[in-house]
Design a protein around this motif. Structure first.
Motif, short mmCIF file in Angstrom:
data_model
loop_
_atom_site.label_atom_id
_atom_site.label_comp_id
_atom_site.label_asym_id
_atom_site.label_seq_id
_atom_site.Cartn_x
_atom_site.Cartn_y
_atom_site.Cartn_z
N GLU A 339 0.82 -1.21 0.00
CA GLU A 339 0.00 0.00 0.00
C GLU A 339 0.85 1.26 0.00
O GLU A 339 0.49 2.26 -0.60
CB GLU A 339 -0.95 -0.01 1.20
CG GLU A 339 -2.08 -1.01 1.00
CD GLU A 339 -3.25 -0.77 1.95
OE1 GLU A 339 -2.99 -0.80 3.17
OE2 GLU A 339 -4.37 -0.59 1.48
N GLU A 342 2.07 1.78 -3.47
CA GLU A 342 0.92 2.17 -4.26
C GLU A 342 0.63 3.66 -4.11
O GLU A 342 0.50 4.39 -5.10
CB GLU A 342 -0.26 1.34 -3.77
CG GLU A 342 -1.50 1.41 -4.58
CD GLU A 342 -2.58 0.60 -3.89
OE1 GLU A 342 -2.98 -0.42 -4.44
OE2 GLU A 342 -2.97 0.99 -2.76
N LEU A 505 3.39 0.64 -11.23
CA LEU A 505 2.91 0.04 -9.98
C LEU A 505 3.22 -1.45 -9.98
O LEU A 505 3.78 -1.98 -9.02
CB LEU A 505 1.40 0.26 -9.87
CG LEU A 505 0.73 -0.32 -8.63
CD1 LEU A 505 1.27 0.34 -7.37
CD2 LEU A 505 -0.78 -0.16 -8.70
N VAL A 521 -0.94 -7.42 -10.35
CA VAL A 521 -1.62 -6.15 -10.57
C VAL A 521 -2.32 -6.21 -11.92
O VAL A 521 -1.68 -6.35 -12.95
CB VAL A 521 -0.61 -4.98 -10.56
CG1 VAL A 521 -1.34 -3.66 -10.81
CG2 VAL A 521 0.13 -4.93 -9.25
#
Lengths: 661, 255
Positions: A339, A342, A505, A521
């Motif tokens: 996270e 991200e 990402l 992802v």
């Protein structure tokens, strides 16, 4: 005799037989051209350099292989058909004093001329048209259009080698046919005394069984996984069934009609039924070929069109939100790391997540017998129970409430239940590896998955009160280890940078967590291109091969009309002499011809109808769940095909009437 | 009573661009009485086939008319012609013209089926004819399984089954060996004795000598005719041979 003589004789022969030679030459030219197109695309360096161009090229390689095999079989078959028709002419030469080797020499020049003309013209048109085809492909793939012209020497050489070999083989086969026959036989040629076809009950039985079995598989296979493995079995069964249907079942049916006196001895049925028996006998294999080719065209074109048109839906089905992040074998600590990366990445690109959903789950694969779900481990081999495999995910109530914005409560041992099939599951209690869960409510919607009529695999979700239970379940299966973290959200910001942001990402997350967890992802923008390439490529191939098969169908129909015409001329005369008016004869014959040529089309449509459920399930494997779209594509394809078929029929029927009158 | 009246028939064929004209029939007139058995003889190119085609309404004369049972063939409309032919005329051809897709019985039924008769009627009509022509055993065989004589007798049955006014036969013995030809001619005679009018075109003296009257055609005209008038087949055979010899050596017209 001088060399020039045989050459002139060959040319003269070709001119004289132009009714049969022209279509054959046209087919050869078209085959060469199409082969060049495909080979050109496979070897095109411009395409190779484009992103996911290799995907497209591997599809084209497949196409080249299909064209190669098809040309080999089809041109060889057509040539031997033409040879059979010419036996009488060659027999006459033989009797007039030409030796077989002289005839062979004339045939050699004929083959040489047809080969040279086909290759020269085919390659010329191929090189000329290749740019156009290339542009069409780029358009379908939504690639930017590039200018420039490219001639693939390698493709030219390959085309020459392939078609040279085909013509050589045809020539050798012609020689073999001449040497096998004696002049009297050659003279008699095509019209050897006609016997009434026998009813072959064994073939009738085999045909009906094959067809029935093929249809049964197509209609009853529920699970898409099984559909894959049974698809080819069904195809082979239906093909075999089709041959038997045309060869034996049709004759048996017609003979039964003949035995039915009050039906048979009617002016409109009398000549039709008896004529059909013979017509079917002579044309059974050709008609079955037409039928199978038509079915192939219809299946290929309708599915590839459907995938191409529905590609946005497929992407939306595959990726419920713009970004879908799944981490397996992760724990709270590693997920926090994800996270962080991200947030940082999104900030860099100036994007903010919206409608964010997060949940943890324990995922297991089970063997669902209805009463019990047995959790599978990696050592189990459930291949024969493919259709019973299902996926079950356990989700803590806390995550569910957070995603849905609800505040539900559950008692221990109770669960919210969701099944991904369209129909309600209805179970009140679930027994999973001996542990019983009471269903508090069966949900109609679920945020992680939509209900579809034929899911790839049956999926169940159990929302349970307690995170402990989720962790415990996660440990029982060694297929998906540990807790699975799922997070998905849409993005707000500049849409043009979505793709790059998603790529970054994916890369940085995978780099940071290597060895710690497996993170996937899935971004819509990230994958859209590859979907477009794949389905665009398949669509192109579908249309292209569809056109090739259609050409073959047209040629077979044309030759059938020709040979029918020659056969019917005599019959036509006799019927007129014994008191049928010209109009009556024409009506009787045209109705027979119509029946003969539309039988394959109708049968092909029947095949398509039965294949529909199976194809629907196969498309579900590719995330296309829109049955209506598929139905529309199929109907549209059938409509267009029937139209083209009708036009081909009408054009070739003119030749027929010209011969008969 | 005359069943067929042929009045001053002329047939001229023009080549495609109206160039040369060929006169196949110059002026042919004759009558056929009810129950007669007439043979028409003549060399190749004498116009026999043209005449037969005109009688069968397959071709139209340039001048003159054909009256069958009081009705002129030229008055019949094109559309009704096939039905008229089916009902009033029976045909026997040199090469049988049986359809190979039908068995013998269905070949014989063909004209009746076209006329829309029921299976029972056809069956009852077939029975006496098949018996007379001795083809009962082969009714369910296909043409390729039958001998030439059998095929020709089947063709005769087909010509008779619709009860025609007139049977037209074009070289019926032409493709048969002498025994089969003899059988066929006997059958013709028997049929004729039952009252059937027959008109036969032939090359064969043998075939012609079984008829009750013989017409000779030369250069598109009726050149001569012989009546049986109580003579035996052998006597008639001799007379026909003599006539043919005269015809061949280019003798002048004599009565």
């Amino acid at each position: 005799m001088s060399r020039g003589f045989y050459f002139r004789l060959a040319l003269q022969n070709m001119k004289k037989n132009k009714r049969t030679v022209w279509p054959y030459l046209c087919t050869c030219v078209c085959s060469v051209m199409m082969y060049y197109f495909m080979s050109f695309l496979t070897l095109n360096p411009g395409l190779a350099k484009m992103p996911s161009g290799h995907n497209v090229q591997s599809i084209m390689t497949m196409g080249t292989a299909v064209i190669t095999i098809f040309s080999l079989i089809f041109l060889f078959y057509t040539n031997s058909f033409l040879m059979k028709r010419r036996k009488k002419e060659l027999g006459l030469y033989n009797i007039l004093g030409m030796e077989k080797r002289h005839i062979g020499r004339a045939l050699f020049y004929e083959t040489l001329v047809s080969g040279a003309v086909s290759l020269a013209l085919g390659l010329f048109l191929g090189i000329l048209g290749s740019k156009l085809v290339f542009l069409l492909l780029l358009k379908l793939l939504s690639f930017p259009v590039k200018l420039g012209f490219f001639v693939s020497v390698k493709s030219i050489v390959r085309a020459m080698a392939l078609f040279g070999a085909i013509f050589l083989l045809s020539y050798l086969n012609n020689l073999r046919q001449i040497h096998m026959a004696n002049p009297a036989e050659l003279l008699r040629g095509g019209n050897v005394g006609e016997k009434e076809p026998k009813t072959r009950w064994l073939l009738v039985l085999v045909g009906l069984l094959c067809l029935g079995a093929g249809y049964w598989i197509a209609v009853t296979t529920e699970s898409p996984m099984e559909a894959i493995s049974y698809f080819f079995v069904a195809v082979v069964l239906v093909m075999a069934g089709t041959y038997c249907l045309f060869v034996a079942v049709s004759v048996a049916a017609l003979k039964m009609l003949r035995r039915w006196k009050s039906f048979y001895y009617k002016t409109s049925h009398f000549t039709a039924v008896s004529g059909m028996i013979y017509r079917i006998k002579q044309n059974a294999v050709g008609l079955a070929n037409i039928c199978i080719l038509s079915t192939g065209v219809l299946l290929m074109v309708s599915t590839t069109i459907c995938l191409y048109v529905g590609r946005e839906e497929i992407i939306a089905g595959r990726y419920p939100q713009e970004v879908n992040l799944t981490a397996y074998r992760a724990d709270d600590e590693s997920f926090q790391k994800i996270e962080e990366i991200e947030a940082q990445t999104l900030e860099e690109w100036g994007l903010t997540p919206i409608n964010s959903m997060f949940c943890r789950s324990a995922q297991v694969a089970v063997l669902d017998t209805g009463d019990e779900m047995k959790i599978l481990s990696g050592d189990d081999n459930p291949a024969k129970d493919m259709g019973k495999i299902a996926g079950v995910a356990f989700i803590p109530l806390k995550d569910y409430n957070a995603c849905m914005g609800e505040d539900r409560k559950l008692k221990p041992g109770e669960a919210l239940f969701f099944a991904n099939q369209k129909k309600k599951d209805g179970r009140k209690e679930l027994n999973i590896d001996g542990e019983r869960w009471a269903v508090a409510e069966e949900l109609d919607d679920f945020f992680l998955e939509k209900k579809v009529s034929s899911p790839q695999i049956n999926g169940y979700y159990l929302v349970v009160d307690d995170m402990e239970a989720v962790v415990r379940i996660a440990k029982t299966s060694n297929i998906f280890e540990g807790i699975c973290y799922q997070k998905s959200y849409n993005l707000s910001g500049d849409p043009t940078v979505f793709e790059e942001a998603e790529r970054q990402l994916e890369e940085s997350v995978n780099q940071a967590l290597e060895g710690e967890a497996y993170v996937h992802v899935g971004g819509r923008e990230l994958n859209r291109e590859s979907f477009y390439r794949t389905y665009g490529g398949l669509f192109f191939l579908g249309i292209f091969l569809g056109a090739l098969f259609l050409m073959a169908t047209a040629l077979i129909i044309y030759y059938k009309q020709l040979s029918e015409g020659y056969e019917d001329r005599r019959r036509f005369e006799i019927m007129q002499k014994v008191g049928m008016s010209k109009r009556e004869v024409r009506r009787s014959i045209s109705s027979q011809i119509l029946m003969v040529f539309f039988l394959p089309l109708v049968t092909a449509m029947m095949h398509i109808g039965f294949a529909f459920p199976l194809m629907k399930r196969l498309l579900a494997l590719l995330y296309l769940y829109n049955v209506r779209l598929f139905a529309v594509c199929t109907l549209a394809t059938i409509g267009c095909f029937a139209l083209v078929y009708g036009v081909i029929y009408a054009l070739t029927a003119r030749t027929y009437y010209r011969i008969v009158n | 009573m005359s069943i067929l009246e042929v009045e001053h028939i002329q047939k001229v064929y023009a080549t495609r661009f109206g160039g040369n004209q060929v006169q196949a029939l110059t002026d042919v007139s004759f009558r056929v009485e009810q129950g007669e058995y007439v043979a028409i003889m003549g060399e190749s190119g004498s116009g026999k086939t043209t005449l037969l085609n005109i009688l069968a309404a397959l071709d139209k004369p340039t001048r003159g008319q054909v009256i069958l049972n009081g009705k002129s063939l030229s008055m019949i409309k094109e559309k009704e012609l096939a039905a008229y032919r089916r009902k009033n005329l029976g045909f026997v051809f040199q090469d049988f013209n049986l359809l190979d897709t039908f068995n013998i019985q269905d070949n014989i039924f063909l004209p009746l089926v076209l006329a829309g008769e029921s299976y029972e009627t056809m069956k009852s009509k077939l029975h006496p004819i098949a018996q007379q022509l001795r083809i009962e055993e082969i009714l369910h065989k296909f043409p390729y399984e039958a001998s030439g004589g059998q095929k020709q007798r089947a063709a005769v049955a087909r010509a008779l089954i619709s009860g025609p006014q007139l049977v037209l036969a074009d070289e019926p013995t032409g493709a048969l060996d002498s025994r089969a030809a003899g059988d066929l001619l006997t059958a013709f005679q028997e049929i004729n004795e039952k009252g059937q009018t027959i008109l036969m075109v032939t090359h064969s003296v043998m075939a012609a000598s079984r008829a009750s009257r013989i017409l000779f055609i030369k250069d598109g005209q009726v050149f001569h005719q012989i009546y049986r008038g109580g003579k035996t087949d052998e006597e008639l055979y001799g007379m026909i041979s003599d006539t043919l010899r005269v015809l061949a050596t280019g003798g002048d017209r004599y009565e």
